[in-house]
Write a protein that holds these residues in place. Structure first.
Motif, PDB file in Angstrom:
ATOM      1  N   ILE A 160       0.827  -1.212   0.000  1.00 61.65           N
ATOM      2  CA  ILE A 160       0.000   0.000   0.000  1.00 61.65           C
ATOM      3  C   ILE A 160       0.863   1.264   0.000  1.00 61.65           C
ATOM      4  O   ILE A 160       0.470   2.287  -0.575  1.00 61.65           O
ATOM      5  N   LEU A 161       2.047   1.201   0.596  1.00 64.17           N
ATOM      6  CA  LEU A 161       2.962   2.349   0.519  1.00 64.17           C
ATOM      7  C   LEU A 161       3.436   2.564  -0.917  1.00 64.17           C
ATOM      8  O   LEU A 161       3.529   3.704  -1.393  1.00 64.17           O
ATOM      9  N   THR A 162       3.709   1.481  -1.611  1.00 66.59           N
ATOM     10  CA  THR A 162       4.067   1.573  -3.033  1.00 66.59           C
ATOM     11  C   THR A 162       2.892   2.117  -3.836  1.00 66.59           C
ATOM     12  O   THR A 162       3.068   2.965  -4.720  1.00 66.59           O
ATOM     13  N   LEU A 163       1.698   1.643  -3.515  1.00 69.52           N
ATOM     14  CA  LEU A 163       0.483   2.142  -4.170  1.00 69.52           C
ATOM     15  C   LEU A 163       0.349   3.652  -3.991  1.00 69.52           C
ATOM     16  O   LEU A 163       0.047   4.363  -4.953  1.00 69.52           O
ATOM     17  N   LEU A 164       0.592   4.141  -2.799  1.00 75.81           N
ATOM     18  CA  LEU A 164       0.505   5.588  -2.541  1.00 75.81           C
ATOM     19  C   LEU A 164       1.450   6.374  -3.455  1.00 75.81           C
ATOM     20  O   LEU A 164       1.070   7.407  -4.003  1.00 75.81           O
ATOM     21  N   VAL A 165       2.660   5.879  -3.612  1.00 81.78           N
ATOM     22  CA  VAL A 165       3.635   6.555  -4.485  1.00 81.78           C
ATOM     23  C   VAL A 165       3.108   6.597  -5.914  1.00 81.78           C
ATOM     24  O   VAL A 165       3.140   7.643  -6.572  1.00 81.78           O
ATOM     25  N   PHE A 166       2.588   5.476  -6.381  1.00 77.84           N
ATOM     26  CA  PHE A 166       2.055   5.436  -7.754  1.00 77.84           C
ATOM     27  C   PHE A 166       0.828   6.332  -7.922  1.00 77.84           C
ATOM     28  O   PHE A 166       0.640   6.937  -8.970  1.00 77.84           O
ATOM     29  N   ILE A 167      -0.006   6.419  -6.907  1.00 77.84           N
ATOM     30  CA  ILE A 167      -1.169   7.311  -6.992  1.00 77.84           C
ATOM     31  C   ILE A 167      -0.699   8.767  -7.112  1.00 77.84           C
ATOM     32  O   ILE A 167      -1.224   9.530  -7.929  1.00 77.84           O
ATOM     33  N   ALA A 211      -6.466   4.155   4.474  1.00 82.06           N
ATOM     34  CA  ALA A 211      -6.281   2.700   4.470  1.00 82.06           C
ATOM     35  C   ALA A 211      -4.859   2.329   4.877  1.00 82.06           C
ATOM     36  O   ALA A 211      -4.641   1.297   5.527  1.00 82.06           O
ATOM     37  N   THR A 212      -3.894   3.165   4.521  1.00 80.10           N
ATOM     38  CA  THR A 212      -2.502   2.912   4.898  1.00 80.10           C
ATOM     39  C   THR A 212      -2.342   3.006   6.413  1.00 80.10           C
ATOM     40  O   THR A 212      -1.707   2.146   7.039  1.00 80.10           O
ATOM     41  N   ILE A 213      -2.933   4.025   7.001  1.00 79.33           N
ATOM     42  CA  ILE A 213      -2.882   4.174   8.462  1.00 79.33           C
ATOM     43  C   ILE A 213      -3.591   2.996   9.135  1.00 79.33           C
ATOM     44  O   ILE A 213      -3.082   2.425  10.109  1.00 79.33           O
ATOM     45  N   LEU A 214      -4.737   2.631   8.597  1.00 78.65           N
ATOM     46  CA  LEU A 214      -5.483   1.491   9.128  1.00 78.65           C
ATOM     47  C   LEU A 214      -4.660   0.213   9.008  1.00 78.65           C
ATOM     48  O   LEU A 214      -4.558  -0.566   9.976  1.00 78.65           O
ATOM     49  N   ASN A 215      -4.048  -0.013   7.863  1.00 78.62           N
ATOM     50  CA  ASN A 215      -3.204  -1.189   7.641  1.00 78.62           C
ATOM     51  C   ASN A 215      -2.051  -1.203   8.654  1.00 78.62           C
ATOM     52  O   ASN A 215      -1.769  -2.226   9.281  1.00 78.62           O
ATOM     53  N   TYR A 216      -1.416  -0.055   8.835  1.00 79.36           N
ATOM     54  CA  TYR A 216      -0.305   0.043   9.785  1.00 79.36           C
ATOM     55  C   TYR A 216      -0.767  -0.321  11.205  1.00 79.36           C
ATOM     56  O   TYR A 216      -0.113  -1.101  11.906  1.00 79.36           O
TER      57      TYR A 216
END
Length: 157
Positions: free
Chosen positions: A111-118, A146-151
């Motif tokens: 999801i961190l990689t996803l954030l960069v791509f977004i 979602a990233t915060i939730l995942n973390y």
């Protein structure tokens, strides 16, 4: 105008299809594994995810269709759509890793990689069509949440 509507319809269909297919990985774990996890107090109820993601996939598809309608022959359009494709791939991959493989740590990395791509996608969409880039902002905000939730899920478990 007719061409633009066709590009938007195709793009929305692709995004919804990716979301639907990702849902298989999610559905297999959401009723058993996910309910056993410790979650933070700000975790939304499970029923909210499907409607939110449906709206976001539609907005993503409209945005991609607007960019695509500018002509795939243009290097900026290609660059924007390549970034869009990669973020869509990581979007689907997150569901597979987090829910399918039941791995919050690797889900966090995805999801961190996803954030960069977004972020890159929004940048390139803005070059081609400002409206398209603005349509992706709710998606960016939701994925940040979602990233915060995942973390927090990873941290609590």
């Amino acid at each position: 105008m007719k061409k633009k509507i066709i590009y938007i319809a195709i793009s929305v269909s692709i995004c919804l299809l990716i979301g639907f297919l990702s849902g298989f990985a999610t559905q297999s774990s959401v009723t058993d594994w996910y309910v056993t996890l410790n979650k933070p107090s700000f975790n939304p109820p499970n029923w909210i995810f499907a409607p939110v993601w449906t709206v976001l996939y539609v907005m993503m598809g409209v945005a991609a269709g607007l960019v695509w309608s500018k002509g795939f022959h243009h290097i900026w359009v290609k660059t924007a759509l390549y970034h869009f494709g990669f973020q869509l791939l990581f979007n689907a991959l997150w569901s597979i890793v987090f829910f399918g493989f039941k791995n919050p740590l690797w889900g966090l990395l995805v999801i961190l990689t996803l954030l960069v791509f977004i972020i890159f996608t929004i940048k390139w969409f803005k070059v081609v069509n400002k409206t398209a880039s603005y349509l992706l902002i709710p998606y960016l905000l939701w994925v940040c949440f979602a990233t915060i939730l995942n973390y927090k899920i990873w941290e609590l478990n």
